[in-house]
Write an enzyme that holds these catalytic residues in place. Structure first.
Site, PDB file in Angstrom:
ATOM      1  N   HIS A 150       7.967  -0.519 -12.767  1.00  0.00           N
ATOM      2  CA  HIS A 150       6.926  -0.004 -13.673  1.00  0.00           C
ATOM      3  C   HIS A 150       5.992   0.975 -12.963  1.00  0.00           C
ATOM      4  O   HIS A 150       5.312   1.759 -13.615  1.00  0.00           O
ATOM      5  CB  HIS A 150       6.200  -1.141 -14.407  1.00  0.00           C
ATOM      6  CG  HIS A 150       5.104  -1.829 -13.667  1.00  0.00           C
ATOM      7  ND1 HIS A 150       5.263  -3.035 -13.035  1.00  0.00           N
ATOM      8  CD2 HIS A 150       3.805  -1.504 -13.481  1.00  0.00           C
ATOM      9  CE1 HIS A 150       4.120  -3.424 -12.507  1.00  0.00           C
ATOM     10  NE2 HIS A 150       3.215  -2.503 -12.748  1.00  0.00           N
ATOM     11  N   ASP A 184      11.750  -6.009 -11.471  1.00  0.00           N
ATOM     12  CA  ASP A 184      10.776  -4.908 -11.471  1.00  0.00           C
ATOM     13  C   ASP A 184      10.681  -4.204 -10.105  1.00  0.00           C
ATOM     14  O   ASP A 184       9.700  -4.358  -9.386  1.00  0.00           O
ATOM     15  CB  ASP A 184       9.415  -5.500 -11.882  1.00  0.00           C
ATOM     16  CG  ASP A 184       8.447  -4.428 -12.332  1.00  0.00           C
ATOM     17  OD1 ASP A 184       8.718  -3.241 -12.101  1.00  0.00           O
ATOM     18  OD2 ASP A 184       7.398  -4.782 -12.908  1.00  0.00           O
ATOM     19  N   SER A 237       0.289  -4.035  -8.114  1.00  0.00           N
ATOM     20  CA  SER A 237       1.694  -3.901  -8.479  1.00  0.00           C
ATOM     21  C   SER A 237       2.428  -3.176  -7.374  1.00  0.00           C
ATOM     22  O   SER A 237       1.972  -2.134  -6.908  1.00  0.00           O
ATOM     23  CB  SER A 237       1.827  -3.089  -9.759  1.00  0.00           C
ATOM     24  OG  SER A 237       1.575  -3.924 -10.833  1.00  0.00           O
TER      25      SER A 237
HETATM   26  N1  ASP Z   1       0.731  -5.729 -13.749  1.00  0.00           N
HETATM   27  C1  ASP Z   1      -0.364  -5.300 -12.919  1.00  0.00           C
HETATM   28  C2  ASP Z   1      -0.217  -3.875 -12.458  1.00  0.00           C
HETATM   29  O1  ASP Z   1       0.469  -3.134 -13.125  1.00  0.00           O
HETATM   30  C3  ASP Z   1      -0.558  -6.215 -11.796  1.00  0.00           C
HETATM   31  C4  ASP Z   1      -1.580  -7.188 -12.191  1.00  0.00           C
HETATM   32  O2  ASP Z   1      -2.510  -6.819 -12.898  1.00  0.00           O
HETATM   33  O3  ASP Z   1      -1.507  -8.324 -11.769  1.00  0.00           O
HETATM   34  O4  ASP Z   1      -0.823  -3.416 -11.506  1.00  0.00           O
END
Ligand code: ASP
Length: 722
Positions: free
Chosen positions: A87, A223, A657
């Protein structure tokens, strides 16, 4: 019975862990030696603080980068190979994709360095060193100085320190406030810009579970994506060139295949973006009860429209997937955040705490003079701030952040037309024209007018319903009155006429821009709406928003000091501010809701259980099914299954992330990518019982590279510990 015993042991372990080990916090690498290393070692960490952060020797910090300004990534080979989340690479992979070469859907694997793909605009940044410069930054600042003078002194000191620190080095510097401006650190960075895509799994692996599973445990998302950093012959940052060579890092992470067990030490080393752990109840109340509900509402509608269009056409799916993910990530988090804040009664608890604080402050005259006004003033300021803050974000949601897209896009020509008025026919104008045409090409590549029309109708309606009349831009009111609120038929007419919904029309217009164009454009409804909403914010919102926010910031500094004085025993970590931090804790499951205990790891079996070809997000690729069927797992197993993700109680947030998840030996065991639903309010209140970070098990990434993508050649450059 065995299971019951197992669960009892797990619960006891979790309870014991909670009592004995305070795992909350995002700590400063330079201060690990002072505040954390002993505790980390007690938890099992076998290395030293110098192995994590040092300016004297190669260490872990030399293998961690801020990726693309908003994520984290880490080096996993001596040849500049970098791993981050899928992502985090998503926008890049999407930008490189076309319907013919759809890397987002099908994945991409370079089988040699020559096949790697350039990613213009992508950059990664290494922290070279940090230094406490509080005294230097605050030189000349006094307690009774007025705020403007204070800011000016800090700014000029900051500029001077930053400039001197990097003279002749090619590095960049940044000075950031920590603990709400009670401490300042100088950070020296080195930035590389020749970054190439090496590999990405198909979205059916890298984004498996899609928005449905986002922020949720159990998770089965592969991911990750792979990039390579290139440098010039001197191993220094350089613009893209065929002569560049893979960057040779000072350090890269060895990868462990040993696996992850409940109770194991883990550490996350990355760039958490922003948290508000020490904010007063008034702030939480504003976000939870005032801002979040309205923003959730408008973004729900936008997402529904995009999803239905994406499901109807593969081209639209490609065009809108990154935009939709961009909105949905924040949107879903706010929902979880609100639920979590409610469940934990965070506002109530903060109010109780504030009552105690106030009693303590009032018990001493000196304290009363110094701190007595903070909480009452917060109350006044937040009650003023909430409207400005809502109007600013809501207008953005409606018109600028993938809302009414053609209106958002028209903003660009507002600036261009402004330049034309002041400076027609200059060289600056030519540059601006080319830039605008490039922006237009990028915009229209991902634009579908029918979808946008639906978005327009929805956000125009919601904007009028949710913002008081006095907060609506004049041009909006005019349109609304003219069409009597029937935005659908209004859109039906306007989308044909405006230049902002058609690439050819728009580019021709920009290329032949003249005095007459100025008059013409001023009649375009989207131009007028974009200008009016922008001007309205500038004239009626931004000034007050800035003024109140800066007074709040000033209060925050004293409020932080007050909290630190009130409870001297506690070791405080600073709120996240997009600087490199360390979080540590242990691998643990958690009790989700009554009677539901979540185990600490997921496996490939779970992917097969979720398989559903009818649902885009759960459509498992055939080859993965085949590998599962044949149990062709190679060396990537845990108890006979391929592990996919695991959870731990490391305190993380957005920006973490892609961060390396490291075991007691300092080896890479995972890539952090998300948090579990029950604990996502951890940006405001960490809940040791339920706040869990979700990581991709590195063995799943290797399994995919090796068995699924047949790109096993990449494994040869890694250091793999069996
Ligand atoms: N999913 C979050 C990000 O894209 C990571 C998180 O907020 O824990 O940075």
């Amino acid at each position: 019975m065995k299971n019951v015993l197992f669960i009892i042991v797990l619960v006891l372990t979790a309870l014991f862990a909670k009592a004995a080990l305070p795992d909350e916090g995002m700590w400063i690498p330079m201060l690990i030696e002072k505040y954390n290393i002993k505790l980390m070692q007690e938890k099992g960490f076998k290395l030293t603080a110098e192995d994590i952060y040092s300016v004297n020797k190669a260490c872990m910090k030399d293998a961690v980068v801020q990726f693309g300004g908003g994520c984290t990534g880490e080096l996993i080979s001596a040849d500049g190979l970098l791993i981050t989340n899928h992502h985090c690479g998503y926008g890049r992979i999407q930008a490189l994709s076309t319907l013919e070469n759809d890397y987002l859907t099908n994945g991409f694997w370079a089988m040699s360095h020559e096949e790697e793909l350039r990613c213009p605009g992508l950059f990664v940044t290494f922290l070279k060193r940090m230094e406490d410069v509080t005294d230097k930054v605050l030189k000349g600042v006094t307690d009774n100085m007025d705020e403007i003078k204070r800011q000016q002194t800090i700014e000029s000191n900051t500029e001077e320190i930053g400039k001197n620190a990097i003279e002749g080095t090619g590095f960049t510097s940044s000075i950031r406030p920590f603990y709400m401006g009670n401490q300042y650190f100088l950070l020296i960075y080195e930035t590389f810009t020749d970054i190439r895509l090496v590999g990405a799994p198909p979205s059916a692996i890298g984004k498996f579970g899609g928005e449905t599973d986002n922020w949720v445990w159990p998770r089965h998302t592969g991911d990750f994506s792979l990039f390579r950093i290139y440098a010039n012959k001197e191993n220094k940052p350089a613009q893209f060139s065929k002569d560049n060579q893979p960057y040779r890092p000072l350090y890269y992470f060895p990868i462990s295949l040993k696996g992850v067990n409940e109770g194991d030490f883990t550490m996350v080393f990355g760039y958490p973006g922003s948290t508000s752990e020490y904010a007063p109840s008034y702030y939480i109340d504003m976000v939870k009860n005032y801002i979040n509900p309205k923003r959730i509402d408008i973004n729900t509608r936008k997402i529904e429209i995009m999803e239905s269009a994406m499901n109807s056409d593969p081209l639209i799916r490609l065009q809108y997937s990154a935009k939709k993910s961009g909105i949905a990530n924040g949107w879903k988090k706010w929902i979880g955040e609100n639920q979590g804040l409610e469940r934990m009664n965070t506002i109530g608890k903060k109010q109780e705490y504030e009552k105690k604080l106030t009693e303590w402050v009032n018990a001493d005259e000196t304290r009363k003079t110094k701190y007595g006004n903070i909480l009452p003033r917060y109350k006044e300021l937040y009650s003023e701030l909430k409207d400005y803050s809502l109007v600013s974000s809501y207008t953005g949601d409606a018109f600028f952040s993938s809302g009414a897209e053609a209106v958002g896009f028209a903003r660009y020509i507002v600036a261009f037309a402004g330049l034309y008025e002041s400076d027609p026919g200059t060289e600056k104008m030519d540059i601006a024209r080319n830039e605008l045409i490039n922006t237009a090409k990028g915009f229209f590549k991902n634009y579908n007018a029918e979808t946008d029309k639906k978005l327009f109708e929805a956000v125009m309606t919601l904007y009028g319903e949710n913002l008081d009349l006095k907060w609506q831009a004049p041009e909006y009111i005019k349109i609304k009155n003219a069409c009597k609120g029937d935005f659908r038929s209004y859109a039906g007419k306007i989308y044909e006429k405006t230049i902002f919904t058609d690439e050819g029309k728009f580019i021709a217009f920009v290329n032949s821009f003249s005095k007459g164009s100025l008059a013409k454009i001023q009649k375009d409804p989207f131009y007028r709406l974009a200008k009016s909403t922008g001007d309205f914010l500038t004239a009626n919102v931004r000034g007050e928003l800035d003024r109140i926010s800066s007074e709040i910031q000033r209060l925050n500094k004293d409020y932080m000091t007050l909290q630190m004085e009130f409870d001297k025993e506690r070791v405080y970590y600073p709120d996240a501010n997009s600087t490199l931090r360390i979080a540590y804790g242990t691998v643990q499951g958690y009790l989700s809701t009554d009677a539901i205990w979540f185990k600490h790891y997921s496996t490939l079996k779970g992917i097969m259980e979720k398989d559903n070809p009818e649902i885009y997000d759960y459509n498992v690729p055939d080859k993965l099914k085949q590998l599962y069927k044949n149990r062709d797992y190679g060396r990537y197993t845990q108890d006979g299954e391929v592990p996919v993700c695991f959870i731990a109680n490391n305190h993380t947030t957005g920006g973490n992330s892609g961060s390396p998840v490291i075991n007691a030996d300092g080896h890479l065991i995972g890539i952090n990518f998300d948090r579990a639903w029950e604990g996502v309010a951890s940006d405001m209140a960490f809940n040791p019982d339920q706040s869990r970070n979700i990581s991709l098990d590195i063995r799943y990434a290797l399994f995919i590279i090796d068995k699924y993508a047949d790109a096993g050649y990449l494994l040869k450059e890694m250091t793999i510990i069996e």
